[in-house]
Design a protein around this motif. Structure first.
Motif, short mmCIF file in Angstrom:
data_model
loop_
_atom_site.label_atom_id
_atom_site.label_comp_id
_atom_site.label_asym_id
_atom_site.label_seq_id
_atom_site.Cartn_x
_atom_site.Cartn_y
_atom_site.Cartn_z
N GLY A 98 53.17 100.09 -19.07
CA GLY A 98 51.73 99.95 -18.95
C GLY A 98 51.22 98.72 -19.67
O GLY A 98 50.05 98.63 -20.02
N SER A 99 52.15 97.78 -19.90
CA SER A 99 51.83 96.52 -20.58
C SER A 99 51.48 96.72 -22.04
O SER A 99 50.96 95.80 -22.67
CB SER A 99 50.71 95.76 -19.85
OG SER A 99 51.09 95.43 -18.54
N GLU A 100 51.78 97.88 -22.60
CA GLU A 100 51.52 98.07 -24.02
C GLU A 100 52.58 97.40 -24.87
O GLU A 100 52.39 97.19 -26.05
CB GLU A 100 51.46 99.57 -24.32
CG GLU A 100 50.26 100.26 -23.68
CD GLU A 100 50.26 101.74 -23.91
OE1 GLU A 100 49.18 102.34 -23.79
OE2 GLU A 100 51.32 102.32 -24.18
N LYS A 101 53.70 97.06 -24.26
CA LYS A 101 54.76 96.35 -24.97
C LYS A 101 55.07 95.09 -24.20
O LYS A 101 55.29 95.11 -23.00
CB LYS A 101 56.00 97.23 -25.05
CG LYS A 101 57.20 96.55 -25.69
CD LYS A 101 58.36 97.53 -25.81
CE LYS A 101 59.57 96.86 -26.44
NZ LYS A 101 60.68 97.82 -26.63
N LEU A 102 55.08 93.97 -24.89
CA LEU A 102 55.45 92.70 -24.27
C LEU A 102 56.90 92.38 -24.59
O LEU A 102 57.35 92.58 -25.71
CB LEU A 102 54.57 91.57 -24.79
CG LEU A 102 53.08 91.64 -24.47
CD1 LEU A 102 52.37 90.39 -24.95
CD2 LEU A 102 52.85 91.83 -22.98
#
Lengths: 114, 113
Positions: A98-102
Motif C-alpha cells: 500500500g506504498s507504506e514502505k518504500l
C-alpha cells in the motif's frame, strides 16, 4: 522481497540537454505509488516526482517527467533542460504494502556538465 | 514550515560504545521512518512508526538496535554496542500518513572506529 534495479550507476549530461534515468522493479501488487528522490551531496533526500500505478497518464513536474510502463514494471525519469543544480544521486523507490514502505534502488549519480 | 530535524549531524565513536540519534518530524506527521544508508547504496528501512506504535520493525537488528517514539512525536534510535559495520548514514523521514510523500531529514553520519 521486492527488488529495484537502476542499471546506470552513473550518467552525465550537458547543461540544457535531456537525460533519462532508468528503473525497473519487481512487485506483485496492483495498486501502489512510485517515487523518484534526489539526494545532493548535502544528503537531504528531496522528492522529485510521484506516480500512482493505477493512473495511465505519466506524471510531470516542470522539467521532470516519467515514463511509466506498468506491465513492464519500468519507471524511468526524464530530465529536460538539465541544470547544474540537477547534479545529484537519483533514487527510484516503488511503494510496497500500500506504498507504506518504500524500497529504494542503488541510485544513479547524475553529473551535469557546463 | 520546519522540516525534519535530526541530531547530531555527525558522530564518531569507538566500537562497543553506545550511541543515540534523535529525530523531530514535521508537525502533524503521524508516520515516522528510520532508514539506514550505507555508502553507495539506497536507504533501507529499519523501522516505521504510526504515531507511537512501531508497525514495521522487521529489518531492525533487535540484538543491538532499539527505537522509541514516546508521545508519537520525537523519536530516538539507539545502538548498543556499536560495531564497525554500523558506520553509515541514519536517515529519519516523516509523512502525514503511510503511503504519502516522505520528507527526509539531513541524516546523521555515524563513524565507528
Amino acid at each position: 522481497a521486492q527488488t529495484v534495479t537502476q542499471s546506470q550507476p552513473e550518467m552525465s549530461v550537458q547543461e540544457a540537454e535531456t537525460v533519462t534515468l532508468s528503473c525497473t522493479y519487481d512487485t506483485s501488487e496492483s495498486d501502489y505509488y512510485l517515487f523518484w528522490y534526489k539526494q545532493p551531496p548535502s544528503r537531504q533526500m528531496i522528492l522529485v516526482i510521484r506516480q500512482e500505478a493505477y493512473k495511465q497518464q505519466n506524471a510531470t513536474e516542470n522539467r521532470f517527467s516519467v515514463n511509466f510502463q506498468k506491465a513492464a514494471k519500468s519507471f524511468s525519469l526524464k530530465i529536460s533542460d538539465s541544470q547544474l543544480g540537477d547534479a545529484a544521486m537519483y533514487f527510484c523507490a516503488p511503494g510496497q504494502g500500500g506504498s507504506e514502505k518504500l524500497v529504494f534502488g542503488k541510485g544513479t549519480k547524475l553529473t551535469v556538465n557546463p | 514550515e520546519a522540516g525534519v530535524v535530526q541530531s547530531p549531524r555527525y558522530k564518531i565513536i569507538e566500537k562497543k560504545q553506545p550511541v543515540a540519534f534523535w529525530c523531530n518530524p514535521i508537525s502533524g506527521h503521524n508516520t515516522l521512518y528510520w532508514y539506514l544508508q550505507n555508502l553507495g547504496q539506497g536507504p533501507e528501512l529499519l523501522i516505521r512508526y504510526e504515531n507511537e506504535e512501531a508497525v514495521d520493525d522487521s529489518q531492525l537488528p533487535k540484538d543491538r538496535f532499539s527505537a522509541e517514539r514516546l508521545k508519537g512525536v520525537d523519536s530516538t534510535l539507539k545502538i548498543q554496542p556499536a560495531e564497525l559495520g554500523d558506520s553509515a548514514v541514519y536517515l529519519c523521514a516523516s509523512s502525514f500518513r503511510g503511503g504519502d510523500e516522505q520528507f527526509f531529514g539531513p541524516g546523521t553520519r555515524l563513524t565507528v572506529l
